[in-house]
Design an enzyme around this catalytic site. Structure first.
Site, PDB file in Angstrom:
ATOM      1  N   ASP A 160       0.734  -1.327   0.134  1.00 35.58           N
ATOM      2  CA  ASP A 160       0.034  -0.018   0.087  1.00 35.58           C
ATOM      3  C   ASP A 160       0.692   1.348  -0.038  1.00 35.58           C
ATOM      4  O   ASP A 160       0.521   2.258   0.916  1.00 35.58           O
ATOM      5  CB  ASP A 160      -0.943   0.153   1.190  1.00 35.58           C
TER       6      ASP A 160
ATOM      7  N   LYS B 238      -6.918  -5.075  -2.823  1.00 45.84           N
ATOM      8  CA  LYS B 238      -7.605  -5.730  -1.715  1.00 45.84           C
ATOM      9  C   LYS B 238      -8.511  -4.747  -1.049  1.00 45.84           C
ATOM     10  O   LYS B 238      -8.194  -3.280  -1.211  1.00 45.84           O
ATOM     11  CB  LYS B 238      -6.722  -6.142  -0.684  1.00 45.84           C
TER      12      LYS B 238
ATOM     13  N   CYS C  96      -1.777  -2.793   7.564  1.00 42.73           N
ATOM     14  CA  CYS C  96      -1.750  -3.791   6.768  1.00 42.73           C
ATOM     15  C   CYS C  96      -0.578  -4.463   6.664  1.00 42.73           C
ATOM     16  O   CYS C  96      -0.473  -5.613   6.368  1.00 42.73           O
ATOM     17  CB  CYS C  96      -1.943  -2.936   5.383  1.00 42.73           C
TER      18      CYS C  96
HETATM   19  C1  VGL Z   1      -4.674   0.578   6.005  1.00 46.97           C
HETATM   20  C2  VGL Z   1      -5.992   1.425   7.463  1.00 46.97           C
HETATM   21  C3  VGL Z   1      -6.980   1.446   6.388  1.00 46.97           C
HETATM   22  C4  VGL Z   1      -2.929   0.294   5.622  1.00 46.97           C
HETATM   23  C5  VGL Z   1      -5.564   0.397   4.912  1.00 46.97           C
HETATM   24  O1  VGL Z   1      -2.579   0.040   4.393  1.00 46.97           O
HETATM   25  O2  VGL Z   1      -2.443  -0.116   6.881  1.00 46.97           O
HETATM   26  N1  VGL Z   1      -4.802   0.960   7.283  1.00 46.97           N
HETATM   27  N2  VGL Z   1      -6.827   0.811   5.168  1.00 46.97           N
END
Ligand code: VGL
Ligand code: ZN
Length: 199
Positions: free
Chosen positions: A10, A108, A153
């Site tokens: 991410d 995802k 994540c």
């Molecule tokens: C994430 C919170 C919500 C992350 C993704 O990438 O850690 N955290 N969505």
């Protein structure tokens, strides 16, 4: 099964300074990750990828605010600001991230009703993304985890990777955390307990 895969979680604009769910210093991971890429023969990138009005958005729930917790059919869920909506700049990779070496870009969290912190399983802890099978099919035995955020994540991906039978290393210099109520320290403790190597 001794190949190592670099997994980049991410590294998207919404998790970098100026983004909707900015991680402090989040963009600092980019040059570190770019340097790690040529050292690994298999690279997987993930993208958090939520449709508008996703169940993890506080704005979807009347009277709720970001970082509130709610009960979902699959368990407790932290609510977030709207983030990583396909078609918005926040969902795109950080512009300096080298995406050219990725064998797989895994998206995802696109089920509107279920969040997915982990690159391996959605937050119902049942629905597989297929990443474990993808890695096993390519003789991967070890995963090297990098990206954002350490305490969500990256943490969930690391714990699931252990469950899936991989040796797991998290590169401290290549991750940054959100840190709600000490969650970064708790994440490192949980990962160490699970047998994750911190490098
Ligand atoms: C994430 C919170 C919500 C992350 C993704 O990438 O850690 N955290 N969505
Ligand atoms: Zn998300």
């Amino acid at each position: 099964m001794d190949r190592a895969a670099l997994i980049v979680i991410d590294v998207q604009n919404d998790f970098c300074p100026g983004g909707a769910l900015a991680v402090a210093d989040g963009d600092a991971v980019v040059p570190v990750i770019n340097r790690l890429m040529p050292l690994h023969s298999l690279v997987v990138l993930t993208q958090d990828w939520h449709p508008p009005r996703h169940a993890s958005f506080a704005s979807t729930h009347a009277g709720r605010r970001p970082f509130d917790e709610v009960e979902m059919p699959y368990g407790r869920q932290t609510l977030w600001p709207d983030h990583c909506v396909p078609g918005t700049p926040g969902a795109e990779f950080h512009p300096d991230l080298d995406t050219t070496r990725a064998a797989l870009v895994l998206r995802k969290g696109s089920n509107p009703a279920i969040d997915s912190y982990s690159a391996f399983f959605e937050n119902d802890r049942r629905t597989s993304t297929g990443l474990g099978a993808f890695l096993r099919a390519r003789d991967v035995g070890r995963v090297v985890l990098t990206g954002l955020a350490t305490d969500f994540c990256v943490l969930y991906s690391a714990l699931d990777a252990v469950t899936e039978g991989f040796h797991v290393t998290v590169i401290e210099d290549a991750v940054r955390g959100i840190d709600v109520n000490g969650s970064v320290a708790a994440a490192w403790t949980a990962m160490a307990t699970a047998g994750v190597t911190r490098a």
